[in-house]
Write a protein that holds these residues in place. Structure first.
Motif, PDB file in Angstrom:
ATOM      1  N   GLU A 267     -18.690  19.260   7.294  1.00  8.69           N
ATOM      2  CA  GLU A 267     -17.678  19.185   6.356  1.00  8.69           C
ATOM      3  C   GLU A 267     -16.205  18.616   6.984  1.00  8.69           C
ATOM      4  O   GLU A 267     -15.181  17.405   7.190  1.00  8.69           O
ATOM      5  CB  GLU A 267     -15.972  20.878   5.858  1.00  8.69           C
ATOM      6  N   GLU A 268     -16.127  18.658   8.733  1.00 10.83           N
ATOM      7  CA  GLU A 268     -14.952  17.643   9.581  1.00 10.83           C
ATOM      8  C   GLU A 268     -15.238  16.499   9.717  1.00 10.83           C
ATOM      9  O   GLU A 268     -15.044  15.638   9.013  1.00 10.83           O
ATOM     10  CB  GLU A 268     -15.240  18.244  11.416  1.00 10.83           C
ATOM     11  N   LEU A 269     -16.630  16.474   8.985  1.00 10.31           N
ATOM     12  CA  LEU A 269     -17.304  14.414   9.166  1.00 10.31           C
ATOM     13  C   LEU A 269     -16.789  14.684   7.628  1.00 10.31           C
ATOM     14  O   LEU A 269     -16.179  13.010   7.734  1.00 10.31           O
ATOM     15  CB  LEU A 269     -18.773  14.684   9.508  1.00 10.31           C
ATOM     16  N   GLN A 270     -16.988  14.847   6.359  1.00  7.66           N
ATOM     17  CA  GLN A 270     -16.487  14.490   5.318  1.00  7.66           C
ATOM     18  C   GLN A 270     -14.833  13.754   5.505  1.00  7.66           C
ATOM     19  O   GLN A 270     -14.402  13.397   5.048  1.00  7.66           O
ATOM     20  CB  GLN A 270     -16.580  15.473   4.017  1.00  7.66           C
ATOM     21  N   HIS A 271     -13.819  15.243   6.133  1.00  6.42           N
ATOM     22  CA  HIS A 271     -12.646  14.326   6.234  1.00  6.42           C
ATOM     23  C   HIS A 271     -12.394  13.734   6.743  1.00  6.42           C
ATOM     24  O   HIS A 271     -11.667  12.517   7.307  1.00  6.42           O
ATOM     25  CB  HIS A 271     -12.264  15.737   7.256  1.00  6.42           C
ATOM     26  N   GLY A 272     -13.459  13.414   7.769  1.00  6.53           N
ATOM     27  CA  GLY A 272     -13.251  11.974   8.673  1.00  6.53           C
ATOM     28  C   GLY A 272     -13.610  10.862   7.611  1.00  6.53           C
ATOM     29  O   GLY A 272     -12.309  10.096   7.557  1.00  6.53           O
ATOM     30  N   ALA A 273     -14.403  10.825   6.850  1.00  7.49           N
ATOM     31  CA  ALA A 273     -14.962   9.731   5.619  1.00  7.49           C
ATOM     32  C   ALA A 273     -13.678   9.819   4.852  1.00  7.49           C
ATOM     33  O   ALA A 273     -13.423   8.214   4.706  1.00  7.49           O
ATOM     34  CB  ALA A 273     -16.025  10.256   5.700  1.00  7.49           C
ATOM     35  N   ALA A 274     -13.057  10.969   4.686  1.00  5.14           N
ATOM     36  CA  ALA A 274     -11.456  10.312   3.455  1.00  5.14           C
ATOM     37  C   ALA A 274     -11.017   9.950   4.223  1.00  5.14           C
ATOM     38  O   ALA A 274      -9.753   9.036   3.273  1.00  5.14           O
ATOM     39  CB  ALA A 274     -11.666  11.713   2.619  1.00  5.14           C
ATOM     40  N   LEU A 275     -10.611  10.470   4.919  1.00  4.44           N
ATOM     41  CA  LEU A 275      -8.726   9.513   6.051  1.00  4.44           C
ATOM     42  C   LEU A 275     -10.239   8.285   6.107  1.00  4.44           C
ATOM     43  O   LEU A 275      -8.665   7.789   6.091  1.00  4.44           O
ATOM     44  CB  LEU A 275      -8.548  10.950   6.894  1.00  4.44           C
ATOM     45  N   LYS A 276     -10.680   8.221   6.807  1.00  4.82           N
ATOM     46  CA  LYS A 276     -10.459   6.945   6.989  1.00  4.82           C
ATOM     47  C   LYS A 276     -10.888   6.022   5.382  1.00  4.82           C
ATOM     48  O   LYS A 276      -9.626   5.055   5.394  1.00  4.82           O
ATOM     49  CB  LYS A 276     -12.106   6.489   7.760  1.00  4.82           C
ATOM     50  N   ARG A 277     -11.141   5.932   4.568  1.00  2.00           N
ATOM     51  CA  ARG A 277     -11.303   5.679   3.363  1.00  2.00           C
ATOM     52  C   ARG A 277      -9.682   5.494   2.932  1.00  2.00           C
ATOM     53  O   ARG A 277      -9.669   4.682   2.566  1.00  2.00           O
ATOM     54  CB  ARG A 277     -11.806   5.964   2.066  1.00  2.00           C
ATOM     55  N   TYR A 278      -9.037   6.460   3.295  1.00  2.14           N
ATOM     56  CA  TYR A 278      -8.029   6.481   3.305  1.00  2.14           C
ATOM     57  C   TYR A 278      -6.840   5.210   3.718  1.00  2.14           C
ATOM     58  O   TYR A 278      -6.521   4.458   3.174  1.00  2.14           O
ATOM     59  CB  TYR A 278      -6.591   7.409   2.896  1.00  2.14           C
ATOM     60  N   VAL A 279      -7.305   5.366   4.861  1.00  2.00           N
ATOM     61  CA  VAL A 279      -6.508   4.265   5.951  1.00  2.00           C
ATOM     62  C   VAL A 279      -7.270   3.098   5.025  1.00  2.00           C
ATOM     63  O   VAL A 279      -6.317   1.890   5.280  1.00  2.00           O
ATOM     64  CB  VAL A 279      -6.872   4.474   7.475  1.00  2.00           C
ATOM     65  N   GLN A 280      -7.968   2.803   5.343  1.00  2.00           N
ATOM     66  CA  GLN A 280      -9.100   1.295   4.758  1.00  2.00           C
ATOM     67  C   GLN A 280      -7.812   1.023   3.221  1.00  2.00           C
ATOM     68  O   GLN A 280      -7.779  -0.455   3.258  1.00  2.00           O
ATOM     69  CB  GLN A 280      -9.907   1.387   4.898  1.00  2.00           C
ATOM     70  N   THR A 281      -7.842   1.670   3.117  1.00  2.00           N
ATOM     71  CA  THR A 281      -7.120   1.785   1.410  1.00  2.00           C
ATOM     72  C   THR A 281      -6.063   1.038   1.117  1.00  2.00           C
ATOM     73  O   THR A 281      -5.520   0.485   0.674  1.00  2.00           O
ATOM     74  CB  THR A 281      -7.380   2.619  -0.019  1.00  2.00           C
ATOM     75  N   ALA A 282      -5.167   2.203   2.363  1.00  2.00           N
ATOM     76  CA  ALA A 282      -3.935   2.181   1.783  1.00  2.00           C
ATOM     77  C   ALA A 282      -3.228   0.808   2.985  1.00  2.00           C
ATOM     78  O   ALA A 282      -2.531   0.337   2.846  1.00  2.00           O
ATOM     79  CB  ALA A 282      -3.486   3.248   2.241  1.00  2.00           C
ATOM     80  N   TRP A 283      -4.315   0.666   4.269  1.00  2.00           N
ATOM     81  CA  TRP A 283      -3.633  -0.020   4.922  1.00  2.00           C
ATOM     82  C   TRP A 283      -4.446  -1.413   5.152  1.00  2.00           C
ATOM     83  O   TRP A 283      -5.574  -1.418   6.252  1.00  2.00           O
ATOM     84  CB  TRP A 283      -3.038   0.321   6.441  1.00  2.00           C
ATOM     85  N   PRO A 284      -5.342  -2.270   4.995  1.00  2.00           N
ATOM     86  CA  PRO A 284      -5.994  -2.811   4.684  1.00  2.00           C
ATOM     87  C   PRO A 284      -6.705  -4.032   5.539  1.00  2.00           C
ATOM     88  O   PRO A 284      -7.595  -4.587   6.035  1.00  2.00           O
ATOM     89  CB  PRO A 284      -6.467  -3.995   3.282  1.00  2.00           C
ATOM     90  N   ASP A 285      -5.143  -4.072   5.838  1.00  2.00           N
ATOM     91  CA  ASP A 285      -4.777  -4.783   7.236  1.00  2.00           C
ATOM     92  C   ASP A 285      -5.659  -4.747   8.818  1.00  2.00           C
ATOM     93  O   ASP A 285      -5.918  -4.979   9.898  1.00  2.00           O
ATOM     94  CB  ASP A 285      -4.260  -5.820   7.454  1.00  2.00           C
ATOM     95  N   PHE A 286      -5.356  -3.664   8.589  1.00  2.00           N
ATOM     96  CA  PHE A 286      -5.841  -2.368   9.827  1.00  2.00           C
ATOM     97  C   PHE A 286      -7.766  -2.529  10.208  1.00  2.00           C
ATOM     98  O   PHE A 286      -8.546  -2.115   9.172  1.00  2.00           O
ATOM     99  CB  PHE A 286      -5.427  -0.932   9.519  1.00  2.00           C
ATOM    100  N   ASP A 287      -8.354  -2.853  11.629  1.00  2.00           N
ATOM    101  CA  ASP A 287      -9.602  -3.312  11.483  1.00  2.00           C
ATOM    102  C   ASP A 287      -9.806  -1.743  12.216  1.00  2.00           C
ATOM    103  O   ASP A 287      -9.849  -1.392  13.831  1.00  2.00           O
ATOM    104  CB  ASP A 287      -9.846  -4.367  12.574  1.00  2.00           C
ATOM    105  N   TRP A 288     -10.057  -0.206  11.367  1.00  2.00           N
ATOM    106  CA  TRP A 288     -10.926   0.392  11.699  1.00  2.00           C
ATOM    107  C   TRP A 288     -11.928   0.353  12.558  1.00  2.00           C
ATOM    108  O   TRP A 288     -11.417   1.414  13.556  1.00  2.00           O
ATOM    109  CB  TRP A 288     -10.951   1.215  10.151  1.00  2.00           C
ATOM    110  N   GLU A 289     -12.678   0.156  12.003  1.00  2.00           N
ATOM    111  CA  GLU A 289     -13.833   0.336  12.620  1.00  2.00           C
ATOM    112  C   GLU A 289     -13.982  -0.050  15.047  1.00  2.00           C
ATOM    113  O   GLU A 289     -14.337  -0.101  15.356  1.00  2.00           O
ATOM    114  CB  GLU A 289     -15.073  -1.149  12.888  1.00  2.00           C
ATOM    115  N   THR A 290     -12.760  -1.702  14.906  1.00  2.00           N
ATOM    116  CA  THR A 290     -12.913  -1.787  16.203  1.00  2.00           C
ATOM    117  C   THR A 290     -11.954  -0.621  16.854  1.00  2.00           C
ATOM    118  O   THR A 290     -12.051  -0.515  18.152  1.00  2.00           O
ATOM    119  CB  THR A 290     -12.466  -3.121  16.500  1.00  2.00           C
TER     120      THR A 290
END
Ligand SMILES: [Fe+2]
Ligand SMILES: [Fe+2]
Length: 294
Positions: free
Chosen positions: A77-100
Motif C-alpha cells: 500500500e505504501e508503494l501504491q501511494h508512491g506510484a499514485a503520487l508519482k503519476r500525479y506529479v508526472q501528469t500535473a507537471w510533465p516538464d519535471f524529470d521525476w526519474e532523475t
C-alpha cells in the motif's frame, strides 16, 4: 502459525487505475510551486517504502504475523501511494524529470536509513510507528482539504484513509507487545515524543534537495533553500492541520483516561509543533539536527 488478518482493518479499496488523472484541473495546480514540491517529495518518500519495510521486517523477524502484514499489505500500500503520487506529479507537471530527481534522492537517503535507528524495544517501536502513521494520516487529510484540484483532493483522501488503517494495525501490535514487555507509561510517552521530535526529517530534506536540484540546474543548493520551503509549508499547517485528529491518535497508545489525557495535551501539542515541520517523515533518523550548524 496460522495467520488470520483482522477483518476490521481491511485493505486498500482503491488502485492507481481508479484515480481519474485525465480529469486533472491543470489551471488550479500548474503554477503552485509549493504544492509541486510537497507532492513530489511525498512521492519520493512513499515509493521508497521497500527500504523502510526491510528495516522493520528485520526488527520483527521473529514475528510471522507482523512480517506477513508488513510485506503483504503495508509495503504494497505504501508503494501504491508512491506510484499514485508519482503519476500525479508526472501528469500535473510533465516538464519535471521525476526519474532523475528520484535517483538523486535515493542515493543520499539510502545511506542514512538503517535498522539501528529504530526504538529500543518492540512495544516502543510499535508506539513510534503509531506516531509516524498519525503524521502521514493527518498530512494527507490536510492535503486533501487544502487542495483546490479535485484529483489531488481525491487521491490524498484515499491515502489518508490507508494511513489511518495502518495506524490501527500498528496500534493492535503495540497492544500485544505492551502486554508482554509492560513498558511504563513514561517510557511510552518518551518514545512518542522522541519519535515526534525526530521528525525534523532527513527524508523530507533530501526529497526537497533532489527536486530543487533538478528544477534549478547550475544553481548550488543551500540548506536555507529548504528552510524557506519548510517555513512556507508550515504556513499551510498553521491554518489547516487537523490537530484534533493528531492528538487523539497520539494519546491512544498511552491509554490515558480523558482527565489525564486532557492534562497531557499541552505536552503532546508541543511535540506536534515539531512534528509538523516535516508532515510525517518515516522517522528513521538518529535524532540529530542536520540543519543546525549549516
Ligand atoms: Fe503512505
Ligand atoms: Fe502508512
Amino acid at each position: 502459525m496460522a495467520l488470520v488478518r483482522p477483518d476490521y482493518a481491511g485493505e486498500a479499496s482503491w488502485s492507481v487505475d481508479d484515480i481519474p488523472y485525465q480529469a486533472l484541473a491543470y489551471d488550479r495546480i500548474r503554477n503552485d510551486q509549493r504544492l509541486f514540491h510537497i507532492v513530489a517529495s511525498a512521492s519520493f518518500i512513499e515509493i521508497t517504502s521497500d527500504l523502510y519495510t526491510k528495516n522493520l521486517v528485520e526488527f520483527f523477524h521473529h514475528d510471522d504475523e507482523v512480517v506477513d502484514w508488513l510485506k503483504s499489505n503495508w509495503e504494497r500500500e505504501e508503494l501504491q501511494h508512491g506510484a499514485a503520487l508519482k503519476r500525479y506529479v508526472q501528469t500535473a507537471w510533465p516538464d519535471f524529470d521525476w526519474e532523475t530527481a528520484y535517483r538523486s534522492f535515493l542515493a543520499e537517503y539510502s545511506l542514512c536509513c538503517t535498522v539501528d535507528q529504530l526504538a529500543s524495544t518492540k512495544a516502543l517501536e510499535m508506539a513510534a510507528r503509531c506516531v509516524v502513521e498519525t503524521g502521514t494520516a493527518t498530512f494527507y487529510r490536510m492535503l486533501s482539504e487544502v487542495s483546490r484540484e479535485p484529483v489531488l483532493k481525491r487521491l490524498a483522501a484515499e491515502i489518508s484513509a490507508d494511513e489511518v488503517r495502518h495506524y490501527k494495525h500498528f496500534y493492535r501490535y503495540f497492544q500485544r507487545y505492551r502486554s508482554v514487555e509492560q513498558p511504563s507509561r513514561v517510557s511510552i510517552l518518551r518514545a512518542l515524543l522522541n519519535r515526534a521530535a525526530e521528525v525534523e526529517s532527513e527524508d523530507a530534506f533530501y526529497a526537497f534537495k533532489a527536486v530543487f536540484s533538478v528544477c534549478n540546474p547550475g544553481i548550488e543548493f543551500h540548506k536555507s533553500n529548504y528552510v524557506a520551503y519548510r517555513d512556507s509549508a508550515m504556513q499551510l499547517t498553521r491554518s489547516h492541520f487537523p490537530h484534533g485528529m493528531a492528538v487523539k491518535m497520539l494519546l491512544k497508545p498511552l491509554g490515558l483516561n480523558p482527565v489525564v489525557g486532557r492534562a497531557m495535551l499541552p505536552a503532546i501539542t508541543s511535540a506536534m509543533r515539531l512534528f509538523m515541520h516535516s508532515w510525517g517523515g518515516r522517522a528513521t533518523t538518529k535524532g540529530r539536527s542536520f540543519l543546525s550548524g549549516a
